[in-house]
Scaffold this motif. Sequence first.
Motif, mmCIF file in Angstrom:
data_model
loop_
_atom_site.group_PDB
_atom_site.id
_atom_site.type_symbol
_atom_site.label_atom_id
_atom_site.label_comp_id
_atom_site.label_asym_id
_atom_site.label_seq_id
_atom_site.Cartn_x
_atom_site.Cartn_y
_atom_site.Cartn_z
ATOM 1 N N ASP A 415 15.938 -7.215 1.213
ATOM 2 C CA ASP A 415 14.925 -7.976 1.950
ATOM 3 C C ASP A 415 14.012 -8.715 0.976
ATOM 4 O O ASP A 415 13.649 -8.195 -0.076
ATOM 5 C CB ASP A 415 14.081 -7.036 2.818
ATOM 6 N N LEU A 417 10.566 -11.681 0.827
ATOM 7 C CA LEU A 417 9.573 -12.571 1.413
ATOM 8 C C LEU A 417 9.586 -13.868 0.616
ATOM 9 O O LEU A 417 9.576 -13.852 -0.616
ATOM 10 C CB LEU A 417 8.175 -11.957 1.362
ATOM 11 N N LYS A 427 10.359 -14.120 6.283
ATOM 12 C CA LYS A 427 11.023 -12.839 6.046
ATOM 13 C C LYS A 427 12.529 -13.049 6.063
ATOM 14 O O LYS A 427 13.090 -13.532 7.047
ATOM 15 C CB LYS A 427 10.603 -11.831 7.114
#
Length: 478
Positions: A415, A417, A427
Motif C-alpha cells: 500500500d 499514499l 490511496k
Amino acid sequence: MTFSYPALFDFEPFAGRSEAFVALIRQFAAAHPFRSATVDELLLDDDYHRRPLRPEDFEFLKFMKPVRADNVSRLPSLASNRTLLSIYELEAARMPRSGEAADWQRFTEFYRDDVRTLGAQLTPFLEAYAFTYLSNASPAGESVAAASARLARIIDDESTFWDTTFARLMRNDYLEEGLRFIMVQRWALAPSKRRAVARAAANGYFDALPQDAWPTLEGDLPDDALLQRVAATCGVTRQQHAYWQFYLPTSMAKTNLLYALARRPDRAFALTGAVFAAEAEWLAFGLALERACAWLQPAGRRPGEAGARKAALVARFATALQTVADRYGDAAFEQCVSGAAAGERLAERGRWDLGEQLQWLGAIPQYCEFARRISKRIDVECPDIDRETFIEPHEMCSTTHVHNDHRLVTIQEGDMLFWGNVGMQLKMHQGDMVLIPDGRLHGSTVVSGECTYHQPIIPDDWVRALVAELDAKAPAAH
C-alpha cells in the motif's frame, strides 16, 4: 565608443567544468538542513531552516547542459532552483522558533560558515545553468513604447490564463484544491520576492529612477487582506516555506531571478525590468483573484479597475525606461528591456508549468483510467517493456520530485499514499495505478510493511493522445 552589455546569464564559461561544481553541490546538499524529507515532513511545521533538496538526485544529475525553455519543469530545473533558493536565503535572518536547544541547533546549522561559503561558490554556476535560456528573450533596438507594451502583454496573457484555469478548476470540481496549490505558488513565495526587491532598493538599485517610477511588489492590488482570506479558506495558513515540497520549479525560478539580479549591482537595470514584469504578473493575479473569489473581498472594497491599473503600470514603466535611456544610454536601456523580457519569458513558462500541474491534479481519476488503458496496451504491444520495479519498506518517503519522462506507477503488492498537492492523499493498493506525466511534481510514502511497484516509461505519443481526450471534452471558449 559603443558599449555592448554581456548577456544577463551565460553558461558558456562553465562548459566542461560541471564535474567540479557537481562535487560542490553534493557537499552543499550533504548539510543536515538539506537532507531528504521523512514521512512526517510533507509539511515542514513552520521550520524555515529546513529545506529538503533530495541529495540522492545529485548522484546522477550531471549539470552539463543548461536548462532550456522546453524543459523547465524537469528534474534539473527543480533541483537547481531548490538549491539556489536555499543559498539565497542563507542571507535572510529568520530567528529560531524558540529558546529550546533543538531549535537553536537547527538555526545555527542552517547558517554555518562552511555552508554559506559553498553556496557562494555555487551561485554563479547554478544561475548560469538555470537562467541562460532567459538571456535571449529580447530583440535589440526596441522602442520605449514597444518595450513598455511587454507589461500590457503580460497582464493580458496572465488574465487569459487565469480565466481559463479557474473555469477548468470549476468544471473539474477542483476549485478549492486548485486554489490551494495556486496560493502555495503565489502567496507562500511572495515574501521572498518582496525581500529580494526590498534589499535591492535599500542597496540603491532603483536610485536611477524618480521614486514614483520605481517598480514594486507591494500595494493594494492584489490586496494582502484578500490574499490572506483566500489562503485561509484553502488551508494555506502556515509560515513561509512550510510548503517547500510543493513549489514548482518555475515558481521558484521567478523568485530566484529576482534574487540573482538583486545580488549583482551591474545588473541593476535588468532587475528594474524584471521587477516591472513581476509586478505586471502580480497585478493580473490580483485582478483574477478578485473575479474568482469576490465573496472573500474585505467589506467595502471595490474591485480594481483593470484597464486603468494596466495603463498606469505601463506608463510608469515607460517613464522608467525613458529615464534610464536619457541618463545612462543605450546599454542601460537594453539591459532594462532584457530584464523585462526575461520576466515575460519566465511568466509564460510558469503559466505552462502551473497549467499542466493543475490539469493533472484536477483530473487524477481520469489519469488512473488512462493508466489502466496504457497497461492493457503494454500487455498487447510491448509485454517485454522494462517495468523498473522498486521494493520499498514501511514509511519509505520520497521528497517531492519530477521525472523527465512519462511514468506509469502500478502497485504489485502493498500500500502506498501518493500526492501532488497539499492535502492530497491518493490511496493506492495492489493493482492500482496512476499515470504521472513528464515534469509533474509528486511524492509518495509506503504505508504497508513493504511495497512492490513498477514504474515503466511510457512513449510520449501514447500520453499525448490520451490527454487530447481531456481537451476534446472541455467546452469551447466563447
